[in-house]
Scaffold this active site. Structure first.
Site, PDB file in Angstrom:
ATOM      1  N   CYS A  20       0.831  -1.211   0.000  1.00 48.77           N
ATOM      2  CA  CYS A  20       0.000   0.000   0.000  1.00 48.77           C
ATOM      3  C   CYS A  20       0.861   1.255   0.000  1.00 48.77           C
ATOM      4  O   CYS A  20       0.700   2.137  -0.833  1.00 48.77           O
ATOM      5  CB  CYS A  20      -0.909  -0.033   1.228  1.00 48.77           C
ATOM      6  SG  CYS A  20      -1.683   1.533   1.583  1.00 48.77           S
TER       7      CYS A  20
ATOM      8  N   VAL B 290      -5.645 -12.167 -24.266  1.00 45.69           N
ATOM      9  CA  VAL B 290      -4.238 -11.906 -24.568  1.00 45.69           C
ATOM     10  C   VAL B 290      -3.526 -13.249 -24.731  1.00 45.69           C
ATOM     11  O   VAL B 290      -3.437 -14.048 -23.797  1.00 45.69           O
ATOM     12  CB  VAL B 290      -3.582 -11.081 -23.441  1.00 45.69           C
ATOM     13  CG1 VAL B 290      -2.086 -10.914 -23.690  1.00 45.69           C
ATOM     14  CG2 VAL B 290      -4.258  -9.722 -23.324  1.00 45.69           C
TER      15      VAL B 290
ATOM     16  N   GLY C  70      -4.549  -8.689 -11.615  1.00 42.81           N
ATOM     17  CA  GLY C  70      -4.837  -9.239 -10.296  1.00 42.81           C
ATOM     18  C   GLY C  70      -3.562  -9.551  -9.529  1.00 42.81           C
ATOM     19  O   GLY C  70      -2.452  -9.333 -10.024  1.00 42.81           O
TER      20      GLY C  70
ATOM     21  N   HIS D 143     -22.810  24.544   3.683  1.00 38.01           N
ATOM     22  CA  HIS D 143     -22.901  25.109   2.342  1.00 38.01           C
ATOM     23  C   HIS D 143     -21.870  26.208   2.181  1.00 38.01           C
ATOM     24  O   HIS D 143     -21.672  26.990   3.111  1.00 38.01           O
ATOM     25  CB  HIS D 143     -24.305  25.694   2.119  1.00 38.01           C
ATOM     26  CG  HIS D 143     -24.441  26.407   0.810  1.00 38.01           C
ATOM     27  ND1 HIS D 143     -24.610  25.731  -0.370  1.00 38.01           N
ATOM     28  CD2 HIS D 143     -24.405  27.728   0.488  1.00 38.01           C
ATOM     29  CE1 HIS D 143     -24.682  26.595  -1.364  1.00 38.01           C
ATOM     30  NE2 HIS D 143     -24.555  27.825  -0.879  1.00 38.01           N
TER      31      HIS D 143
HETATM   32  P1  NAD Z   1      -8.492  -6.480 -10.490  1.00 35.24           P
HETATM   33  O1  NAD Z   1      -8.975  -7.815 -10.132  1.00 35.24           O
HETATM   34  O2  NAD Z   1      -9.165  -5.256  -9.970  1.00 35.24           O
HETATM   35  O3  NAD Z   1      -8.514  -6.320 -12.099  1.00 35.24           O
HETATM   36  C1  NAD Z   1      -7.847  -7.193 -12.970  1.00 35.24           C
HETATM   37  C2  NAD Z   1      -8.505  -7.071 -14.327  1.00 35.24           C
HETATM   38  O4  NAD Z   1      -7.725  -7.800 -15.241  1.00 35.24           O
HETATM   39  C3  NAD Z   1      -9.913  -7.657 -14.350  1.00 35.24           C
HETATM   40  O5  NAD Z   1     -10.784  -6.755 -14.987  1.00 35.24           O
HETATM   41  C4  NAD Z   1      -9.730  -8.930 -15.155  1.00 35.24           C
HETATM   42  O6  NAD Z   1     -10.870  -9.295 -15.882  1.00 35.24           O
HETATM   43  C5  NAD Z   1      -8.583  -8.558 -16.072  1.00 35.24           C
HETATM   44  N1  NAD Z   1      -7.812  -9.690 -16.580  1.00 35.24           N
HETATM   45  C6  NAD Z   1      -7.439 -10.788 -15.885  1.00 35.24           C
HETATM   46  N2  NAD Z   1      -6.703 -11.601 -16.708  1.00 35.24           N
HETATM   47  C7  NAD Z   1      -6.615 -10.959 -17.896  1.00 35.24           C
HETATM   48  C8  NAD Z   1      -5.987 -11.269 -19.133  1.00 35.24           C
HETATM   49  N3  NAD Z   1      -5.285 -12.392 -19.286  1.00 35.24           N
HETATM   50  N4  NAD Z   1      -6.098 -10.393 -20.159  1.00 35.24           N
HETATM   51  C9  NAD Z   1      -6.800  -9.252 -20.011  1.00 35.24           C
HETATM   52  N5  NAD Z   1      -7.425  -8.918 -18.875  1.00 35.24           N
HETATM   53  C10 NAD Z   1      -7.319  -9.755 -17.830  1.00 35.24           C
HETATM   54  O7  NAD Z   1      -6.936  -6.496 -10.171  1.00 35.24           O
HETATM   55  P2  NAD Z   1      -5.882  -5.312 -10.157  1.00 35.24           P
HETATM   56  O8  NAD Z   1      -6.372  -4.141 -10.921  1.00 35.24           O
HETATM   57  O9  NAD Z   1      -4.611  -5.953 -10.576  1.00 35.24           O
HETATM   58  O10 NAD Z   1      -5.827  -4.913  -8.618  1.00 35.24           O
HETATM   59  C11 NAD Z   1      -5.424  -5.889  -7.649  1.00 35.24           C
HETATM   60  C12 NAD Z   1      -6.091  -5.650  -6.329  1.00 35.24           C
HETATM   61  O11 NAD Z   1      -5.628  -4.455  -5.737  1.00 35.24           O
HETATM   62  C13 NAD Z   1      -7.595  -5.548  -6.443  1.00 35.24           C
HETATM   63  O12 NAD Z   1      -8.200  -6.352  -5.460  1.00 35.24           O
HETATM   64  C14 NAD Z   1      -7.872  -4.107  -6.200  1.00 35.24           C
HETATM   65  O13 NAD Z   1      -9.130  -3.892  -5.552  1.00 35.24           O
HETATM   66  C15 NAD Z   1      -6.707  -3.663  -5.314  1.00 35.24           C
HETATM   67  N6  NAD Z   1      -6.450  -2.254  -5.583  1.00 35.24           N
HETATM   68  C16 NAD Z   1      -7.232  -1.323  -4.986  1.00 35.24           C
HETATM   69  C17 NAD Z   1      -7.038   0.007  -5.260  1.00 35.24           C
HETATM   70  C18 NAD Z   1      -7.900   1.052  -4.621  1.00 35.24           C
HETATM   71  O14 NAD Z   1      -8.566   0.753  -3.643  1.00 35.24           O
HETATM   72  N7  NAD Z   1      -7.960   2.280  -5.153  1.00 35.24           N
HETATM   73  C19 NAD Z   1      -6.054   0.411  -6.159  1.00 35.24           C
HETATM   74  C20 NAD Z   1      -5.298  -0.567  -6.763  1.00 35.24           C
HETATM   75  C21 NAD Z   1      -5.511  -1.897  -6.458  1.00 35.24           C
END
Ligand code: NAD
Length: 494
Positions: A43, A244, A286, A466
């Site tokens: 984080c 992909v 992810g 406000h």
């Molecule tokens: P995510 O799960 O949010 O998104 C991953 C995306 O990649 C999904 O839409 C999925 O369908 C797609 N995907 C998976 N395999 C794929 C492939 N082979 N080709 C194309 N698309 C594919 O994961 P993230 O964005 O990596 O984030 C990881 C974690 O970190 C999440 O749980 C997220 O909530 C957390 N995070 C939170 C914040 C925040 O709170 N602002 C910011 C960043 C990350």
């Protein structure tokens, strides 16, 4: 058990672990906090905080670009991403130092190295080893919290080389100061969308490839449509339903080959392919749990689909006295969830030791706000419309746009809207989504209301200052019962 033993050993000092260490110390517990890299974890070092520092730069740039002239500011913008990265690095460094000093002030022992549970049990205490470059230490603790977090998913055929084909940790490295000419992002989840916004603003030509038919698919469809329109206006190319197939390094960059996501495996070879070239590729598909080599097998700690199995209410693993919190469990991978789980695990662990003025706690995940820092940014909490339908809850909705709010107009923040979902029977708020200025902050008020079972009437009965952006919440809640002052249309009387 002797007095040298720690009450609690916490493996991992991310937002789950470092908060838990301080919380436990506040109750008088003797704490060992073990960290293999830097206090603050993903984080603070390679996640939320550095991206938000860069996001703040993009926000300023966008504000001047989009509204500078009407605000009476005319200047030729010259962007220096390197300086934005220096600012980001400084913020991270200062916050890490802050956490080090907090741990010191609570007299928590911080051990730098790789932590592993090597044996023991709840009656005699647990033995842990801490392996650093030239040293192995062992310590003993009455209870253990595993808070080892997660790391970017490394998909073998994506050939992540950390040079051209990058993870989010690579792109947030203190020395990564390049604005790619063409950036291909794989995955339009939270991370993919946040980086698309940052790099497109700094001048990259960004292409985002998503497997699912929608980006940030867990959000309300109306919110998703709004952000897709914004991406289009920003020149971000977003392609959905893309499988992909390969990512290769070329002489000067990367080449990504895709085919439509709905093609069955056996037909992929003959399917129509698309090729995307860029000078860098960011993989954001992810994250994986950090569970290797921390002693799970030796202790017999059970897994559930690659996560540490915990009793949901107490966060205790199947081994009495060992708890797990944060990304490493199967729950939502959010820093604020990890922090909350730290409180629960600490309460249960210290209560089970006895002698601390603390009561056991049960988890309650009924209200978990979430945020996405795109431009505009997004906040949400509770149910979406589709969830309510699945649960057979009759809902009534309230909606209010930023364009109708005086303060938003003054700030040049007219994009977006807030939407409330309330139970038709009793008017209680069951969910809310917001896209626009300060959306994540607005959602915090609604989360509080939901936690304590408030209705739209209750929220609307609170005097909101406000002129403020918080009036979005007031008018949105009023609109649930057809009484928003600055919204045209037929009132739906309560
Ligand atoms: P995510 O799960 O949010 O998104 C991953 C995306 O990649 C999904 O839409 C999925 O369908 C797609 N995907 C998976 N395999 C794929 C492939 N082979 N080709 C194309 N698309 C594919 O994961 P993230 O964005 O990596 O984030 C990881 C974690 O970190 C999440 O749980 C997220 O909530 C957390 N995070 C939170 C914040 C925040 O709170 N602002 C910011 C960043 C990350």
């Amino acid at each position: 058990m002797n007095d040298d033993i720690y009450d609690l050993a916490i493996i991992g000092a991310g937002p789950g672990g470092y908060h838990a260490a301080i919380r436990a110390a506040q109750y008088g517990a003797k704490i060992a906090l073990i960290e293999k890299e830097a206090l603050g974890g993903t984080c603070l070092n390679w996640g939320c905080i550095p991206t938000k520092a860069l996001y703040a730069s993009t926000k300023l740039i966008q504000q001047i670009r989009e509204h500078g002239d009407e605000f009476g500011i005319s200047c030729d913008l010259s962007l220096d991403f390197g300086k934005a990265v220096d600012r980001k690095n400084k913020i991270v460094q200062e916050l890490v130092e802050g956490i080090i000093s907090l741990q010191k002030s609570w007299k928590n022992d911080v051990f730098y190295g790789f932590g592993k549970i090597i044996g023991g049990n709840i009656d005699n205490g647990f033995d842990l080893s801490i392996e650093s470059e030239n040293d192995v230490k062992t310590i003993k603790a009455k209870r253990v919290i595993i808070a080892t977090g997660s790391s970017p998913k490394l998909i073998p055929n994506f050939n992540i080389d950390h040079q051209r084909i990058l993870t989010s940790s690579d792109i947030l490295h203190p020395n990564f100061k390049i604005v790619p000419r063409k950036l291909v992002i794989i995955g339009a989840g939270v991370i993919g969308c946040e980086f698309a916004n940052i790099f497109a603003t700094f001048g990259s030509k960004v292409t985002v490839l998503e497997y699912l038919p929608l980006p940030i698919a867990t959000e309300e469809p109306m919110i998703i449509r709004e952000i897709m329109n914004k991406f289009e206006n920003m020149g971000i190319e977003l392609l959905i339903s893309q499988n992909v197939l390969s990512i290769e390094k070329t002489e000067h960059g990367v080449k990504v080959t895709t085919c439509p996501a709905n093609i069955p495996k056996e037909e992929i070879e003959n399917a129509e392919k698309k090729v995307f070239e860029g000078d860098y590729c960011l993989i954001s598909v992810g994250r994986e749990k950090e569970i290797s080599n921390i002693g799970l097998e030796q202790l017999g700690i059970k897994l559930n689909r690659g996560s540490i199995y915990v009793t949901l209410e107490t966060l205790e693993t199947n081994i009495k006295g060992i708890y797990a919190i944060g990304d490493v469990t199967g729950g939502l991978m959010l820093a604020h969830v990890a922090r909350y789980e730290g409180d629960v695990a600490v309460a249960n662990a210290l209560y089970s030791i006895g002698g601390f003025k603390i009561k056991p706690m049960k988890t309650d995940y009924s209200v978990v706000p979430a945020t996405i820092f795109t431009s505009p940014n997004i906040g949400s909490v509770g149910l979406r419309r589709a969830d309510a339908k699945d649960k057979n809850i009759s809902i009534t909705m309230g909606r209010f746009t930023y364009a109708a709010l005086g303060k938003a107009k003054c700030m040049g923040e007219e994009e977006g809207f807030i939407m409330f979902l309330a139970n038709k029977e009793d008017g209680k708020i069951i969910g809310a989504s917001c896209i626009g200025a300060e959306a994540p902050e607005l959602i915090a008020e609604i989360a509080l209301g939901m936690k304590f079972g408030l209705s739209a009437h209750d929220i609307a009965s609170v005097i909101h200052s406000h002129p403020t952006i918080s009036e979005m919440v007031l008018e949105g809640a009023e609109d649930v019962f057809g009484m928003a002052i600055h919204r045209r249309g037929r009132p739906r009387l309560p």
